[in-house]
Scaffold this active site. Sequence first.
Site, PDB file in Angstrom:
ATOM      1  N   CYS A  42      -6.373  -6.193  -7.110  1.00 19.19           N
ATOM      2  CA  CYS A  42      -6.014  -5.483  -5.908  1.00 19.19           C
ATOM      3  C   CYS A  42      -5.539  -6.673  -4.921  1.00 19.19           C
ATOM      4  O   CYS A  42      -4.994  -6.454  -3.621  1.00 19.19           O
ATOM      5  CB  CYS A  42      -7.410  -4.929  -5.208  1.00 19.19           C
ATOM      6  N   HIS A  43      -5.449  -8.011  -5.286  1.00 22.91           N
ATOM      7  CA  HIS A  43      -5.032  -9.171  -4.452  1.00 22.91           C
ATOM      8  C   HIS A  43      -3.480  -8.899  -4.357  1.00 22.91           C
ATOM      9  O   HIS A  43      -2.968  -9.500  -3.512  1.00 22.91           O
ATOM     10  CB  HIS A  43      -5.244 -10.458  -5.064  1.00 22.91           C
ATOM     11  N   TYR A  66       0.902  -1.287   0.116  1.00 20.12           N
ATOM     12  CA  TYR A  66       0.040  -0.113   0.037  1.00 20.12           C
ATOM     13  C   TYR A  66       0.788   1.188   0.072  1.00 20.12           C
ATOM     14  O   TYR A  66       0.463   2.233  -0.785  1.00 20.12           O
ATOM     15  CB  TYR A  66      -1.030  -0.005   1.033  1.00 20.12           C
ATOM     16  N   ASN A 105     -12.464  -1.275  -4.649  1.00 19.92           N
ATOM     17  CA  ASN A 105     -12.162  -2.084  -6.048  1.00 19.92           C
ATOM     18  C   ASN A 105     -13.727  -2.806  -6.671  1.00 19.92           C
ATOM     19  O   ASN A 105     -13.913  -3.829  -6.034  1.00 19.92           O
ATOM     20  CB  ASN A 105     -11.187  -2.661  -6.204  1.00 19.92           C
ATOM     21  N   GLU A 129      -0.463 -16.973  -9.304  1.00 19.95           N
ATOM     22  CA  GLU A 129       0.336 -16.118 -10.081  1.00 19.95           C
ATOM     23  C   GLU A 129       1.819 -16.464  -9.708  1.00 19.95           C
ATOM     24  O   GLU A 129       2.815 -15.678 -10.479  1.00 19.95           O
ATOM     25  CB  GLU A 129       0.144 -14.683  -9.746  1.00 19.95           C
TER      26      GLU A 129
END
Length: 177
Positions: free
Chosen positions: A142-143, A111, A134, A169
């Site tokens: 946003c993850h 952040y 979001n 990912e």
Amino acid sequence: MSKRPFIYYTEMESPIGAITLAASDYGICFIEFGSVKSTCSSMKMKMNKLQIKGELKEDEEPLQQAKHQLTEYFSGEREEFDLPLDLIGTKFQQLVWDQVSRIPYGVTKSYKQIAREIGAPKAVRAIGGSNNKNPVPIIIPCHRVIGSNGSMVGYGGGLDKKEILLRLEGSFEKMTS
């Protein structure tokens, strides 16, 4: 007041459970974690809060491209989305969502990093608040936003879903090694 004749919605299964997709004639406007049955009232409340005038209509056709791209993402065949979006939010939220959408696949940022990148280094909490609002998680990833100490913090769908997405990912392993 924002007029949208219809907000089309459909449901799809994914590795993180059922997700509900919604789109206006302009683009994808909501992704909700859960089945249509469990998310319709939430979408209606968001539409009211955002002053979106329109009728919810179950129709898979306007969401075919989104379902296809999300299926490719979940199977590891897609790293970026190419979908029209219809996002309603404050200028600051739009700025945050734009910056978060630039985080590459397999990469995480804090952040604090996002706050610095948008030129508001003291707005860490506001970044978290915008990230929480979001409307299209996964598409705006946003993850991929984590705590400055590398911890998994805050995710509207729950930390279990965030972990699954980060593992998919390959970035969860980087965080924990």
